[in-house]
Design an enzyme around this catalytic site. Sequence first.
Site, short mmCIF file in Angstrom:
data_model
loop_
_atom_site.label_atom_id
_atom_site.label_comp_id
_atom_site.label_asym_id
_atom_site.label_seq_id
_atom_site.Cartn_x
_atom_site.Cartn_y
_atom_site.Cartn_z
N ASP A 14 0.85 -1.20 0.00
CA ASP A 14 0.00 0.00 0.00
C ASP A 14 0.89 1.25 0.00
O ASP A 14 0.86 2.04 0.94
CB ASP A 14 -0.94 -0.01 1.22
CG ASP A 14 -0.22 -0.10 2.56
OD1 ASP A 14 0.93 -0.59 2.60
OD2 ASP A 14 -0.80 0.33 3.57
N HIS A 250 9.90 -0.67 9.17
CA HIS A 250 8.71 -1.52 8.98
C HIS A 250 8.81 -2.46 7.78
O HIS A 250 9.35 -3.54 7.88
CB HIS A 250 7.44 -0.67 8.86
CG HIS A 250 7.05 0.02 10.12
ND1 HIS A 250 7.00 -0.58 11.36
CD2 HIS A 250 6.66 1.33 10.33
CE1 HIS A 250 6.60 0.30 12.27
NE2 HIS A 250 6.40 1.45 11.68
C1 BDR Z 1 2.69 -0.61 8.73
O1 BDR Z 1 1.61 0.30 8.55
C2 BDR Z 1 1.84 1.12 7.44
O2 BDR Z 1 1.60 2.44 7.75
C3 BDR Z 1 3.27 0.90 7.03
O3 BDR Z 1 3.44 1.00 5.63
C4 BDR Z 1 3.57 -0.48 7.51
O4 BDR Z 1 3.20 -1.44 6.56
C5 BDR Z 1 3.37 -0.31 10.04
O5 BDR Z 1 2.49 -0.47 11.10
CA CA Z 2 2.79 -0.84 4.22
#
Ligand code: BDR
Ligand code: CA
Length: 331
Positions: A14, A250
Site C-alpha cells: 500500500d 517496517h
Molecule cells: C505498517 O503500517 C503502514 O503504515 C506501514 O506501511 C507499515 O506497513 C506499520 O504499522
Molecule cells: Ca505498508
Amino acid sequence: MNAQLPCKVIYDTDPGIDDAMALYFALAHPAIDVVGITTTFGNVTVEQAAVNALYLTAIAGRSVPVTRGVATPWCKPPEAPPAHIHGADGLGNLPHRAATSNQLDPRSSAQFIVDAARAQPGEITLVAVGPLGNLSLALKLEPRLPDLLREVIIMGGTISEPGNVSPLAEANIWNDPHAADLVFTAGWKLTMVGLDVTHRVVLPVSLFKKIADRHQHVATDTLHHAVGFYANHYGGVHPHVAEIHGCFGHDVLAFIYLVNPELFTLERGRVRVATDGLAQGQTMMRRKGVADYPQAGWGDDKPLTQVCMQVQAEACKSVLETALMGSWLSF
Ligand code: BDR
Ligand code: CA
C-alpha cells in the site's frame, strides 16, 4: 538463499513511504526477483497505491506487472488514509512527478496472485506489507493457495511491543482484522514480521541522503524526499527516533527477513486476531509447547506461524545500505 536463483516474489503493498523503501530494496537486491506488485488500500486509497507502484517502478527503470486490489476492509467500515504519516499522495507530498507511461495490469490483485501461484506452483513467495484483503480474497478464489505458494511473509501485528494504532493493534492488521485472521489460520508457511522487530530498527534520513548522493537519480531522490516526511512524523511521536532524525523501517524488514533470516529470532505459535471491540486488530499468540486452552479457537488444528521477536538491528541496516548503494539503477 541460493544466490544463483533469485527468489520470485509477489509484493503486496500500500505504498506508502516504508513500502517504497521496501520496493527499492527488493529491486536492488540480487537475490530477489519481483514478479508482480499487487496493491491494496491502506496508507493511501487503492487507486493511489497503484499509481504509486507504477510510478516508483517506472522512475527506477523497471517494468513489473502492477495490479489494483481491494479498496476497503472486508467487514468493517473504511476510514480515511493516514495522510499525516505518508502524505496525501503516499510519498511525502512529492513537489513534482516525472512523466511516466507504465500501465496497470487489468486483473485484480487477488486474481493475479492466484494466476501466478497456479502457473508456478511452489515457486512464488508472497511478501505482504499492507492490510491483508488481497490475500484473503485470493484464498477464497483458490483454496489450494497455501500449497501453491512457497511461503508468505507479512509485515504486520505485534506480540509484546505496544501497538501503533491502539495499545494493542498494529496498523496493517487493524485495517482489516477479519482478513488478517483468515491469513493467520490458512495453513501456509507464514512468517510475521511485526512491531516487535520493526520498532527496533530506526533508519536515519542521512542514510537515504547518502544513497541519493551516490546515485543522483530521480528514484533515490524521491525516496530521500519521502523518508524525510516520514521521519518528521515519527520524530514527533518517538523522542529516540527524533534524536537521529529517523524513521522505522517496517516494511523493508519483511524483505530483509527473506534474504537474511539469520538476523531474526523466531518464536512459533498459533496466532489469532481480535476482530471486534476495543482490542480490534490485536495479534495474540498461543506459543508452541503451551498446553491447549479451554477457550475455543486455539487448538492444534490451527496452524503455526513463525513470529519474529528479536532482530539484529545494526546488521539489518548494513544489509539495507549495501543493497541500495549497489549498482541497481541503470540510467
Ligand atoms: C505498517 O503500517 C503502514 O503504515 C506501514 O506501511 C507499515 O506497513 C506499520 O504499522
Ligand atoms: Ca505498508
